[in-house]
Design an enzyme around this catalytic site. Structure first.
Site, mmCIF file in Angstrom:
data_model
loop_
_atom_site.group_PDB
_atom_site.id
_atom_site.type_symbol
_atom_site.label_atom_id
_atom_site.label_comp_id
_atom_site.label_asym_id
_atom_site.label_seq_id
_atom_site.Cartn_x
_atom_site.Cartn_y
_atom_site.Cartn_z
ATOM 1 N N LYS A 179 7.370 -15.422 -0.840
ATOM 2 C CA LYS A 179 6.308 -14.455 -1.138
ATOM 3 C C LYS A 179 6.281 -13.333 -0.100
ATOM 4 O O LYS A 179 6.076 -12.175 -0.442
ATOM 5 C CB LYS A 179 4.957 -15.177 -1.173
ATOM 6 C CG LYS A 179 3.833 -14.320 -1.719
ATOM 7 C CD LYS A 179 2.628 -15.181 -2.050
ATOM 8 C CE LYS A 179 1.692 -14.508 -3.026
ATOM 9 N NZ LYS A 179 0.951 -13.409 -2.464
ATOM 10 N N ASP A 229 6.317 -10.472 -3.454
ATOM 11 C CA ASP A 229 5.167 -9.594 -3.685
ATOM 12 C C ASP A 229 5.568 -8.122 -3.766
ATOM 13 O O ASP A 229 4.980 -7.357 -4.534
ATOM 14 C CB ASP A 229 4.110 -9.794 -2.588
ATOM 15 C CG ASP A 229 3.264 -11.038 -2.871
ATOM 16 O OD1 ASP A 229 3.674 -11.841 -3.731
ATOM 17 O OD2 ASP A 229 2.210 -11.194 -2.229
ATOM 18 N N ARG A 254 0.841 -1.208 0.000
ATOM 19 C CA ARG A 254 0.000 0.000 0.000
ATOM 20 C C ARG A 254 0.871 1.251 0.000
ATOM 21 O O ARG A 254 0.627 2.202 -0.741
ATOM 22 C CB ARG A 254 -0.918 -0.007 1.222
ATOM 23 C CG ARG A 254 -2.136 -0.925 1.092
ATOM 24 C CD ARG A 254 -2.801 -1.055 2.451
ATOM 25 N NE ARG A 254 -4.038 -1.806 2.476
ATOM 26 C CZ ARG A 254 -4.133 -3.126 2.481
ATOM 27 N NH1 ARG A 254 -3.041 -3.856 2.393
ATOM 28 N NH2 ARG A 254 -5.312 -3.730 2.559
ATOM 29 N N GLY A 308 -1.803 -10.440 -5.024
ATOM 30 C CA GLY A 308 -3.115 -9.783 -5.025
ATOM 31 C C GLY A 308 -2.993 -8.330 -4.591
ATOM 32 O O GLY A 308 -3.696 -7.448 -5.093
ATOM 33 N N ASP A 327 -5.924 -14.383 7.486
ATOM 34 C CA ASP A 327 -4.625 -14.999 7.183
ATOM 35 C C ASP A 327 -4.041 -15.706 8.398
ATOM 36 O O ASP A 327 -3.601 -16.855 8.320
ATOM 37 C CB ASP A 327 -3.643 -13.948 6.663
ATOM 38 C CG ASP A 327 -3.968 -13.557 5.229
ATOM 39 O OD1 ASP A 327 -4.847 -14.204 4.624
ATOM 40 O OD2 ASP A 327 -3.343 -12.611 4.722
ATOM 41 N N SER A 344 -13.081 -9.112 6.042
ATOM 42 C CA SER A 344 -11.695 -8.718 6.320
ATOM 43 C C SER A 344 -11.564 -7.213 6.581
ATOM 44 O O SER A 344 -10.666 -6.551 6.068
ATOM 45 C CB SER A 344 -10.787 -9.104 5.150
ATOM 46 O OG SER A 344 -11.020 -10.411 4.738
ATOM 47 N N ASN A 391 1.991 -13.553 -8.154
ATOM 48 C CA ASN A 391 0.757 -13.985 -7.499
ATOM 49 C C ASN A 391 0.387 -12.983 -6.404
ATOM 50 O O ASN A 391 -0.145 -13.345 -5.365
ATOM 51 C CB ASN A 391 0.951 -15.390 -6.911
ATOM 52 C CG ASN A 391 -0.383 -16.052 -6.579
ATOM 53 O OD1 ASN A 391 -1.447 -15.537 -6.916
ATOM 54 N ND2 ASN A 391 -0.327 -17.186 -5.899
ATOM 55 N N HIS A 411 2.743 -19.525 0.574
ATOM 56 C CA HIS A 411 3.687 -19.260 1.660
ATOM 57 C C HIS A 411 3.127 -19.609 3.032
ATOM 58 O O HIS A 411 3.834 -20.165 3.872
ATOM 59 C CB HIS A 411 4.109 -17.790 1.621
ATOM 60 C CG HIS A 411 2.962 -16.810 1.629
ATOM 61 N ND1 HIS A 411 2.971 -15.664 2.367
ATOM 62 C CD2 HIS A 411 1.758 -16.816 0.998
ATOM 63 C CE1 HIS A 411 1.837 -15.004 2.182
ATOM 64 N NE2 HIS A 411 1.084 -15.679 1.357
ATOM 65 N N ARG A 412 1.849 -19.308 3.249
ATOM 66 C CA ARG A 412 1.303 -19.535 4.594
ATOM 67 C C ARG A 412 1.132 -21.022 4.904
ATOM 68 O O ARG A 412 1.225 -21.437 6.054
ATOM 69 C CB ARG A 412 -0.014 -18.792 4.792
ATOM 70 C CG ARG A 412 0.146 -17.308 4.639
ATOM 71 C CD ARG A 412 -0.874 -16.483 5.385
ATOM 72 N NE ARG A 412 -0.676 -15.086 5.029
ATOM 73 C CZ ARG A 412 0.313 -14.329 5.480
ATOM 74 N NH1 ARG A 412 1.178 -14.818 6.352
ATOM 75 N NH2 ARG A 412 0.460 -13.085 5.091
ATOM 76 N N SER A 415 -11.706 -8.020 0.296
ATOM 77 C CA SER A 415 -11.693 -6.619 0.720
ATOM 78 C C SER A 415 -10.698 -5.825 -0.122
ATOM 79 O O SER A 415 -10.681 -4.605 -0.095
ATOM 80 C CB SER A 415 -11.321 -6.529 2.200
ATOM 81 O OG SER A 415 -9.973 -6.920 2.377
ATOM 82 N N ARG A 468 -7.684 -16.032 -9.687
ATOM 83 C CA ARG A 468 -8.158 -15.267 -8.523
ATOM 84 C C ARG A 468 -9.069 -14.139 -9.015
ATOM 85 O O ARG A 468 -8.683 -13.357 -9.874
ATOM 86 C CB ARG A 468 -6.967 -14.741 -7.718
ATOM 87 C CG ARG A 468 -6.133 -15.882 -7.134
ATOM 88 C CD ARG A 468 -4.913 -15.390 -6.413
ATOM 89 N NE ARG A 468 -5.270 -14.629 -5.209
ATOM 90 C CZ ARG A 468 -4.360 -14.033 -4.428
ATOM 91 N NH1 ARG A 468 -3.086 -14.111 -4.741
ATOM 92 N NH2 ARG A 468 -4.746 -13.370 -3.367
ATOM 93 N N GLU A 516 -4.017 -17.552 -2.225
ATOM 94 C CA GLU A 516 -2.944 -18.116 -3.049
ATOM 95 C C GLU A 516 -3.311 -19.496 -3.586
ATOM 96 O O GLU A 516 -2.864 -19.924 -4.633
ATOM 97 C CB GLU A 516 -1.648 -18.178 -2.247
ATOM 98 C CG GLU A 516 -0.891 -16.857 -2.155
ATOM 99 C CD GLU A 516 -1.482 -15.880 -1.146
ATOM 100 O OE1 GLU A 516 -2.637 -16.074 -0.703
ATOM 101 O OE2 GLU A 516 -0.779 -14.900 -0.829
ATOM 102 N N ARG A 557 -7.414 -22.431 0.193
ATOM 103 C CA ARG A 557 -6.788 -22.766 1.473
ATOM 104 C C ARG A 557 -7.652 -23.684 2.329
ATOM 105 O O ARG A 557 -7.127 -24.413 3.171
ATOM 106 C CB ARG A 557 -6.462 -21.490 2.257
ATOM 107 C CG ARG A 557 -5.293 -20.747 1.674
ATOM 108 C CD ARG A 557 -5.018 -19.452 2.407
ATOM 109 N NE ARG A 557 -3.733 -18.913 1.983
ATOM 110 C CZ ARG A 557 -3.320 -17.686 2.272
ATOM 111 N NH1 ARG A 557 -4.063 -16.894 3.003
ATOM 112 N NH2 ARG A 557 -2.135 -17.278 1.853
#
Ligand code: DC
Length: 674
Positions: free
Chosen positions: A429, A52, A30, A103, A329, A208, A101, A401-402, A180, A131, A357, A360
């Protein structure tokens, strides 16, 4: 960074120490876009360095922003809402942006570029093209923006054309129940055209919400005061202009913090809590509220403005039934904590997991089951019953990644089940050094840390084989011969003869050696001795000092200290017999003297060092004779070593063979083939 195909985590037992976390992905991207839309420079400190943010920076460059890295800071010179004049790199009229990837890059850039004007093509990896972005495109089309789908309706890749006659009088409607990020994208970009009040209305329930709070907070720092009525109506006041704050500090990533909060809850003791720096109670990130959920599960968490301290409280953890809409997340981390709970845990209101991603919900259910959990996957929820019996598992990570980060915590299962993380590099990521950071605060008893020994005579190709096996497994590598070589060099530099009368002086010297291995260089007291220790003479001197028992003893602790997470491949003469007698795999590598002399000859000639075959062979045989006849730790295969004669093998064949032997000892055999 672990670039190996998989990373095996041995059973881990305890966590302590301090972690300093990388910058927040949400704030980083941002801030980068806001800085790009301002007039003039903004210096961004502690920016996350990851895939990212890299694609976002690349996107800003294509737009015509100047991006200069200065140490850990990045200076962005914004375009003030106007695209870069003149043809783009590549010549043709369309500027192409590849956004991986991310977002957090795709959505806001789509909105900003559509409003700035110009011809652009935005694409990403295959998953990015699955996505959704249709709700954002619909909202922008209401305004009069020209956006076309280049592939499937509703998904990237996109073609953006200059907008004509923007219609800003009516409220802009955007759906808030899929991602969001659509609303965030509009909020970040619409100040570009705020010649009058611009109203955005959210259709459907906004999910979110905390991410919208981050957006509003950062907009404020860049001079834009958005008025909000509930979470339904947002007004960007007429005359809003981006104003650079000059400098911005990015706080650490609260979602990344969740793994270490969980780690503390699992494995840190109250008297030595795990400390997390860079993010704390005054964070503007919604995921900081993960600590409330962690506390509810039993974690003991202390916090300051930008730090957290966590230790185990209730044990086993307490099962939870939680609406996770506010921490989408970080809630993935709860799913892994649920494995350690005293009953079934239900995570609700997480439908957004399906468009991240990867899907999930499906991914999490499938991988939790591999560890032995019983999992019910609902359309927007997950119910997890902890394993009755933990099973070793090879965890697929779905380029997410998560998935990789939260499943690594399963290695603390205390049942001794091994965990393999496939494609561990996906953490790049958002947290390229995740595993290094995890290992820096994880403890386990030495016998748990895997060791592979490769012993054998000089020039048998041990070093090449062992270092390549280490690379493939993501393990550390110890070239123990280098330690004797360095001892030889240091002895001569100290003016000591290499003989038995000076054994104890040489041993004292060996004990105090300040050796650092960095990449493929070796430093002795800060001096690069990589080349000095590789000469034939240095090899012979090493052989001499290595025959002195006190010298060998002096180097034992140093060699054993290389046994660190996640594992070690060590090469030498006595790795399997003396230094790591409990190693999980011992390989004794041989090749005929003729072969070895030839290899050494080639090596030397290619480095421009003159050598003759007969002399080399004689040297080599003399060294073999001394190494195998000395009284202590003579060169010989360990009883349980597997013999590998590589006289007629290419390196790759030997590597493949050793990896196969290793794999046969792992508990993942079937999982890997599946
Ligand atoms: O592997 P290398 O050629 O770099 O080893 C140099 C000498 O060091 C070798 O001739 C014997 C000694 N050495 C040893 O005694 N024990 C080891 N583990 C490694 C090397």
């Amino acid at each position: 960074m672990f670039n190996s195909a998989f990373l095996d985590l041995p059973p881990l037992e305890e966590a302590r120490g301090t972690v300093i976390l990388p910058g927040s992905k949400s704030i980083s991207n941002r801030v980068l876009l806001l800085a790009a839309l301002c007039e003039g420079p903004t210096v961004v400190h502690d920016l996350l360095e990851s895939d990212d943010t890299r694609v976002m920076l690349q996107g800003l460059r294509v737009l015509g922003c100047e991006v200069v890295h200065r140490g850990s800071a990045v200076r962005i010179t914004g375009i003030g809402g106007r695209p870069h004049p003149g043809p783009p790199p590549g010549g043709e009229g369309v500027k192409k942006l590849f956004l991986g990837n991310a977002g957090t890059a795709m959505r806001p850039l789509t909105a900003a570029l559509a409003l700035i004007g110009g011809d652009y093509e935005l694409s990403g990896v295959a998953r990015m093209h699955e996505r959704p972005i249709g709700d954002l495109v619909d909202a922008l089309r209401q305004l009069g923006c020209g956006i076309d789908y280049l592939g499937n309706e509703g998904f990237p890749p996109l073609r953006i054309r200059p907008a004509r006659d923007l219609k800003l009088d009516a409220a802009i409607q955007v759906r808030g129940d899929v991602s969001s990020q659509f609303l965030t994208a509009l909020l970040l970009a619409l100040p570009l055209v705020a010649t009058r009040d611009i109203v955005i209305e959210v259709v459907g329930q906004l999910i979110s919400r905390p991410y919208i709070e981050i957006t509003l907070n950062l907009l404020r720092r860049f001079g834009i005061a958005v008025a909000r009525q509930d979470w339904q109506r947002f007004t960007i006041p007429a005359g809003s202009r981006y104003q650079s704050p000059g400098e911005v500090h990015v706080e650490a990533d609260a979602s990344s913090a969740s793994y270490f909060v969980a780690l503390g809850a699992l494995a840190a003791s109250a008297d030595q809590p795990l400390r997390i720096e860079g993010v704390g109670a005054s964070s503007i990130q919604g995921d900081i509220r993960f600590i409330e959920a962690a506390r509810a599960m039993g974690a003991t968490v202390d916090s300051g403005p930008n730090w957290l301290q966590v230790s185990r409280g209730a044990w086993p953890l307490r099962a939870l039934d939680l609406d996770c809409n506010h921490i989408p997340d970080a809630a993935m981390t709860l799913a892994v904590m649920a494995l350690f709970a005293d009953g079934p845990t239900t995570l609700r209101n997480i439908a957004s997991w399906r468009v991240k991603e990867t899907d999930r919900l499906a991914a999490m259910a499938a991988e939790l089951r591999k560890l032995g959990a019983v999992v019910d996957e609902g359309p927007d929820s997950l119910r997890i019953v902890p394993p009755a019996t933990w099973q070793a598992a090879a965890i697929a990570t779905y380029d997410d990644h998560r998935m990789a980060m939260c499943f690594a915590l399963a290695a603390f299962n205390f049942a001794g089940a091994h965990v393999r993380i496939l494609d561990p590099h996906c953490v790049a990521k958002t947290f390229p050094d995740y595993f290094e950071t995890l290992f820096s605060v994880s403890r386990t008893s030495a016998p748990h840390i895997p060791v592979i020994c490769v012993d054998g005579p000089t020039a048998s190709g041990k070093g090449t084989l062992a270092s390549e096996v280490a690379r493939r497994l993501g393990y550390h590598y110890l070239d123990s011969g280098a330690l004797y070589r360095i001892t030889g060099v240091a002895t001569l530099r100290a003016g000591l003869p290499l003989d038995v009368e000076h054994e104890h002086s040489i041993a004292r010297l060996a004990e105090a050696l300040a050796i650092v291995f960095t990449g493929d260089r070796v430093l002795l007291a800060g001096e690069d001795v990589t080349d000095a220790i590789r000469s034939e003479a240095a090899g012979m001197n090493a052989s001499r000092v290595s025959a002195l028992p006190a010298v060998r003893t002096a180097l034992v602790a140093l060699q054993q200290s290389f046994r660190r997470l996640p594992g070690l491949v060590a090469d030498g003469r006595d790795m399997g017999t003396v230094i790591f007698p409990d190693a999980g795999l011992k390989v004794y590598l041989t090749a005929s003297a003729a072969q070895r002399a030839e290899r050494r000859h080639k090596q030397l000639i290619s480095k421009g060092i003159p050598a003759t075959l007969p002399a080399l062979r004689a040297d080599l045989e003399a060294r073999d004779a001394r190494d195998s006849s000395r009284a202590v730790a003579p060169l010989k295969p360990a009883q349980d070593a597997l013999l590998l004669d590589n006289s007629s093998h290419a390196v790759e064949e030997s590597v493949a063979l050793v990896l196969r032997w290793w794999e046969e000892k792992q508990p993942f055999g079937q999982a890997l083939e599946a």
